[in-house]
Design a protein around this motif. Structure first.
Motif, PDB file in Angstrom:
ATOM      1  N   ALA A  10      12.510  -0.793  -9.483  1.00 42.87           N
ATOM      2  CA  ALA A  10      12.003  -2.127  -9.808  1.00 42.87           C
ATOM      3  C   ALA A  10      10.770  -2.470  -8.992  1.00 42.87           C
ATOM      4  O   ALA A  10       9.806  -3.040  -9.507  1.00 42.87           O
ATOM      5  CB  ALA A  10      13.096  -3.167  -9.589  1.00 42.87           C
ATOM      6  N   ILE A  11      10.778  -2.131  -7.704  1.00 45.85           N
ATOM      7  CA  ILE A  11       9.659  -2.477  -6.829  1.00 45.85           C
ATOM      8  C   ILE A  11       8.444  -1.606  -7.128  1.00 45.85           C
ATOM      9  O   ILE A  11       7.307  -2.079  -7.133  1.00 45.85           O
ATOM     10  CB  ILE A  11      10.081  -2.368  -5.353  1.00 45.85           C
ATOM     11  N   LEU A  12       8.667  -0.332  -7.412  1.00 39.74           N
ATOM     12  CA  LEU A  12       7.542   0.572  -7.642  1.00 39.74           C
ATOM     13  C   LEU A  12       6.893   0.360  -9.005  1.00 39.74           C
ATOM     14  O   LEU A  12       5.658   0.344  -9.108  1.00 39.74           O
ATOM     15  CB  LEU A  12       7.992   2.030  -7.514  1.00 39.74           C
ATOM     16  N   VAL A  13       7.692   0.228 -10.063  1.00 37.95           N
ATOM     17  CA  VAL A  13       7.113   0.208 -11.412  1.00 37.95           C
ATOM     18  C   VAL A  13       7.476  -1.034 -12.221  1.00 37.95           C
ATOM     19  O   VAL A  13       7.083  -1.152 -13.376  1.00 37.95           O
ATOM     20  CB  VAL A  13       7.510   1.473 -12.199  1.00 37.95           C
ATOM     21  N   GLY A  14       8.232  -1.970 -11.654  1.00 37.84           N
ATOM     22  CA  GLY A  14       8.572  -3.201 -12.351  1.00 37.84           C
ATOM     23  C   GLY A  14      10.015  -3.221 -12.803  1.00 37.84           C
ATOM     24  O   GLY A  14      10.618  -2.171 -13.043  1.00 37.84           O
ATOM     25  N   PRO A  15      10.604  -4.402 -12.947  1.00 38.95           N
ATOM     26  CA  PRO A  15      12.034  -4.490 -13.256  1.00 38.95           C
ATOM     27  C   PRO A  15      12.408  -3.950 -14.632  1.00 38.95           C
ATOM     28  O   PRO A  15      13.447  -3.305 -14.793  1.00 38.95           O
ATOM     29  CB  PRO A  15      12.318  -5.993 -13.150  1.00 38.95           C
ATOM     30  N   TYR A  16      11.585  -4.208 -15.648  1.00 34.05           N
ATOM     31  CA  TYR A  16      11.908  -3.701 -16.985  1.00 34.05           C
ATOM     32  C   TYR A  16      11.817  -2.170 -17.009  1.00 34.05           C
ATOM     33  O   TYR A  16      12.722  -1.480 -17.485  1.00 34.05           O
ATOM     34  CB  TYR A  16      10.957  -4.294 -18.018  1.00 34.05           C
TER      35      TYR A  16
ATOM     36  N   GLY B 108       1.847  -8.962   3.510  1.00 31.18           N
ATOM     37  CA  GLY B 108       1.488  -7.787   4.286  1.00 31.18           C
ATOM     38  C   GLY B 108       2.474  -6.670   4.072  1.00 31.18           C
ATOM     39  O   GLY B 108       3.535  -6.839   3.471  1.00 31.18           O
ATOM     40  N   ARG B 109       2.117  -5.482   4.581  1.00 31.45           N
ATOM     41  CA  ARG B 109       2.937  -4.291   4.345  1.00 31.45           C
ATOM     42  C   ARG B 109       4.295  -4.395   5.014  1.00 31.45           C
ATOM     43  O   ARG B 109       5.307  -3.980   4.453  1.00 31.45           O
ATOM     44  CB  ARG B 109       2.208  -3.044   4.848  1.00 31.45           C
ATOM     45  N   ARG B 110       4.350  -4.954   6.220  1.00 32.59           N
ATOM     46  CA  ARG B 110       5.640  -5.058   6.907  1.00 32.59           C
ATOM     47  C   ARG B 110       6.595  -5.977   6.157  1.00 32.59           C
ATOM     48  O   ARG B 110       7.789  -5.665   6.026  1.00 32.59           O
ATOM     49  CB  ARG B 110       5.430  -5.566   8.335  1.00 32.59           C
ATOM     50  N   SER B 111       6.091  -7.083   5.685  1.00 32.02           N
ATOM     51  CA  SER B 111       6.942  -8.000   4.929  1.00 32.02           C
ATOM     52  C   SER B 111       7.407  -7.363   3.623  1.00 32.02           C
ATOM     53  O   SER B 111       8.550  -7.533   3.201  1.00 32.02           O
ATOM     54  CB  SER B 111       6.181  -9.293   4.632  1.00 32.02           C
ATOM     55  N   LEU B 112       6.511  -6.617   2.990  1.00 31.81           N
ATOM     56  CA  LEU B 112       6.857  -5.920   1.758  1.00 31.81           C
ATOM     57  C   LEU B 112       7.992  -4.931   2.001  1.00 31.81           C
ATOM     58  O   LEU B 112       8.963  -4.865   1.244  1.00 31.81           O
ATOM     59  CB  LEU B 112       5.629  -5.204   1.209  1.00 31.81           C
ATOM     60  N   THR B 113       7.886  -4.183   3.086  1.00 33.42           N
ATOM     61  CA  THR B 113       8.917  -3.200   3.411  1.00 33.42           C
ATOM     62  C   THR B 113      10.234  -3.883   3.754  1.00 33.42           C
ATOM     63  O   THR B 113      11.308  -3.427   3.341  1.00 33.42           O
ATOM     64  CB  THR B 113       8.449  -2.320   4.589  1.00 33.42           C
ATOM     65  N   ALA B 114      10.162  -4.978   4.497  1.00 33.12           N
ATOM     66  CA  ALA B 114      11.381  -5.716   4.847  1.00 33.12           C
ATOM     67  C   ALA B 114      12.055  -6.288   3.604  1.00 33.12           C
ATOM     68  O   ALA B 114      13.290  -6.257   3.478  1.00 33.12           O
ATOM     69  CB  ALA B 114      11.050  -6.833   5.838  1.00 33.12           C
ATOM     70  N   ALA B 115      11.258  -6.805   2.691  1.00 34.85           N
ATOM     71  CA  ALA B 115      11.821  -7.342   1.450  1.00 34.85           C
ATOM     72  C   ALA B 115      12.462  -6.243   0.622  1.00 34.85           C
ATOM     73  O   ALA B 115      13.532  -6.430   0.026  1.00 34.85           O
ATOM     74  CB  ALA B 115      10.729  -8.044   0.643  1.00 34.85           C
ATOM     75  N   ALA B 116      11.828  -5.067   0.582  1.00 33.34           N
ATOM     76  CA  ALA B 116      12.391  -3.934  -0.152  1.00 33.34           C
ATOM     77  C   ALA B 116      13.709  -3.488   0.468  1.00 33.34           C
ATOM     78  O   ALA B 116      14.680  -3.180  -0.244  1.00 33.34           O
ATOM     79  CB  ALA B 116      11.390  -2.783  -0.172  1.00 33.34           C
ATOM     80  N   PHE B 117      13.763  -3.453   1.806  1.00 34.17           N
ATOM     81  CA  PHE B 117      14.989  -3.058   2.507  1.00 34.17           C
ATOM     82  C   PHE B 117      16.137  -4.008   2.154  1.00 34.17           C
ATOM     83  O   PHE B 117      17.243  -3.581   1.799  1.00 34.17           O
ATOM     84  CB  PHE B 117      14.725  -3.069   4.016  1.00 34.17           C
ATOM     85  N   THR B 118      15.875  -5.302   2.250  1.00 32.30           N
ATOM     86  CA  THR B 118      16.926  -6.295   1.987  1.00 32.30           C
ATOM     87  C   THR B 118      17.378  -6.266   0.539  1.00 32.30           C
ATOM     88  O   THR B 118      18.578  -6.348   0.237  1.00 32.30           O
ATOM     89  CB  THR B 118      16.419  -7.694   2.358  1.00 32.30           C
TER      90      THR B 118
ATOM     91  N   THR C  70      10.338   4.887   1.152  1.00 29.66           N
ATOM     92  CA  THR C  70       9.574   5.347  -0.004  1.00 29.66           C
ATOM     93  C   THR C  70       8.528   4.328  -0.420  1.00 29.66           C
ATOM     94  O   THR C  70       7.363   4.675  -0.665  1.00 29.66           O
ATOM     95  CB  THR C  70      10.519   5.635  -1.183  1.00 29.66           C
ATOM     96  N   VAL C  71       8.924   3.055  -0.518  1.00 28.11           N
ATOM     97  CA  VAL C  71       7.966   2.013  -0.888  1.00 28.11           C
ATOM     98  C   VAL C  71       6.845   1.939   0.140  1.00 28.11           C
ATOM     99  O   VAL C  71       5.660   1.849  -0.213  1.00 28.11           O
ATOM    100  CB  VAL C  71       8.672   0.656  -1.024  1.00 28.11           C
ATOM    101  N   GLY C  72       7.203   1.996   1.417  1.00 31.74           N
ATOM    102  CA  GLY C  72       6.187   1.944   2.467  1.00 31.74           C
ATOM    103  C   GLY C  72       5.207   3.098   2.385  1.00 31.74           C
ATOM    104  O   GLY C  72       4.001   2.919   2.593  1.00 31.74           O
ATOM    105  N   ALA C  73       5.716   4.299   2.061  1.00 36.89           N
ATOM    106  CA  ALA C  73       4.846   5.472   1.961  1.00 36.89           C
ATOM    107  C   ALA C  73       3.863   5.341   0.805  1.00 36.89           C
ATOM    108  O   ALA C  73       2.672   5.666   0.938  1.00 36.89           O
ATOM    109  CB  ALA C  73       5.690   6.734   1.797  1.00 36.89           C
TER     110      ALA C  73
END
Length: 357
Positions: free
Chosen positions: A75-81, A135-145, A197-200
């Protein structure tokens, strides 16, 4: 968390199948807005990567393992649909080729592992993205959660389906406690894989990450005592962008092949969360034989090859190849359908009656 045949009765499995078909139909329509000539091949790669990483069971408790579900990552990489479609392609390949997850339970598995994980994860991710600094850190934290919460949500969804259509008489409270408890632990592993993965990908091509659009903080310049937004950077030349895209795709495919073909040999052999709970609580007493038990790739091996490492590795490589081919074909077809759709503004202009002079 692949549900085999026999855990859920036929009526509930049929209803889940109808729901899964409806969800996939909605996803096909929604994916037209998410896919373009750059992200369509990436979506096929995401499906193959999820297939590969799902072969890497990791230990989470004594005698129990877990593996990636992949809804949050997709969902995060290519979208929810498109994410729903990615995981659905993986589940279809696993069920038909490798007898992993029942065929009559395919609707249950798509509902639980593709739809629920993707919807929950993306809702959490977007909610956090609105309150966290860009920012990237917030993006990664959101992905983790988001990934962390999506796994017990899927376990809860299975518990609901089992409460309605379970084929064995097991106290539902015990099922819920065991399923959600162990999948909270599995969710930690899911969250770590998703965030890494998202962070990379964000580090090398943030423009290809669906969830990163509009979430990166603008560069600031100090002018005197004030901070102002820097002028927007020019986009890379088309040739350079295509070259970078191909390199990312090739690196992702090689990584998937290595994970499925080599690293998977070292994965935990303990039963996953659902298998462990099903055995301990007696849910598996009416498990049925898989319809694809005669597949030449049954149980992630290649028929006729006696060397366990070679058999499993070759099956993993074949699985990655088939999944990336099937996924890319589906997503390119969706992309072409979008290109054929008339532009709404043009269609309105054509259908609007001409004014009389």
């Amino acid at each position: 968390m692949h549900v085999p045949d026999g855990f859920i009765n036929a009526p509930v499995s049929a209803v889940a199948g109808v729901a899964a078909v409806g969800a996939v139909a909605v996803a096909l329509r929604g994916a037209r807005r998410e896919l373009d000539e750059r992200t369509a091949p990436l979506a096929g790669l995401v499906a193959a990567f999820i297939f590969a990483v799902q072969m890497l069971n990791f230990p989470v408790a004594a005698g129990t393992s877990g593996h990636l579900l992949g809804g949050a990552l997709a969902a995060i990489l290519v979208g929810p649909y498109t994410g729903v479609l990615c995981v659905s392609v993986v589940l279809l390949m696993q069920g038909v080729l490798f007898a992993d997850g029942g065929l009559t339970a395919l609707g249950v598995n798509i509902t639980v592992m593709a739809v629920v994980t993707t919807v929950v994860a993306y809702a959490v991710f977007r909610g956090l993205a609105t309150v966290l600094p860009r920012g990237r850190r917030s993006l990664t934290a959101a992905a983790f959660t988001a990934a962390l919460l999506s796994v017990p949500a899927a376990a809860a969804a299975f518990t609901v389906l089992y409460a309605v259509g379970g084929t064995t008489d097991v106290p539902i409270g015990k099922v819920a406690t065991a399923m959600i408890g162990v999948h909270v632990l599995i969710g930690i592993g899911e969250a770590a894989i998703t965030a890494l993965t998202v962070g990379a990908v964000v580090a090398v091509r943030p423009d290809l990450v669906h969830g990163a659009r509009g979430l990166t903080a603008p560069l600031k310049l100090r002018v005197g005592d004030a901070l102002i937004d820097a002028p927007a950077a020019h986009e890379p030349a088309p040739a350079a962008a295509r070259s970078s895209h191909r390199k990312l795709w090739a690196a992702g495919l090689v990584t998937s092949l290595v994970l499925a073909g080599f690293v998977s040999f070292y994965a935990s052999t303990n039963p996953d969360g659902l298998e462990k709970v099903a055995h301990d609580k007696g849910i598996d007493r009416k498990e049925e034989e898989h319809a694809a038990k005669d597949s030449p790739f049954f149980d992630y091996g290649v028929e006729g090859i006696t060397n366990t490492r070679l058999s499993g590795g070759l099956a993993g490589v074949i699985g990655v190849g088939v999944t990336v081919a099937a996924g890319t074909g589906v997503f390119w077809a969706v992309r072409r359908r979008r290109a054929q759709d008339p532009d709404p503004a043009q269609a309105a202009a054509v259908t609007e009656p001409a004014e009389s002079s």
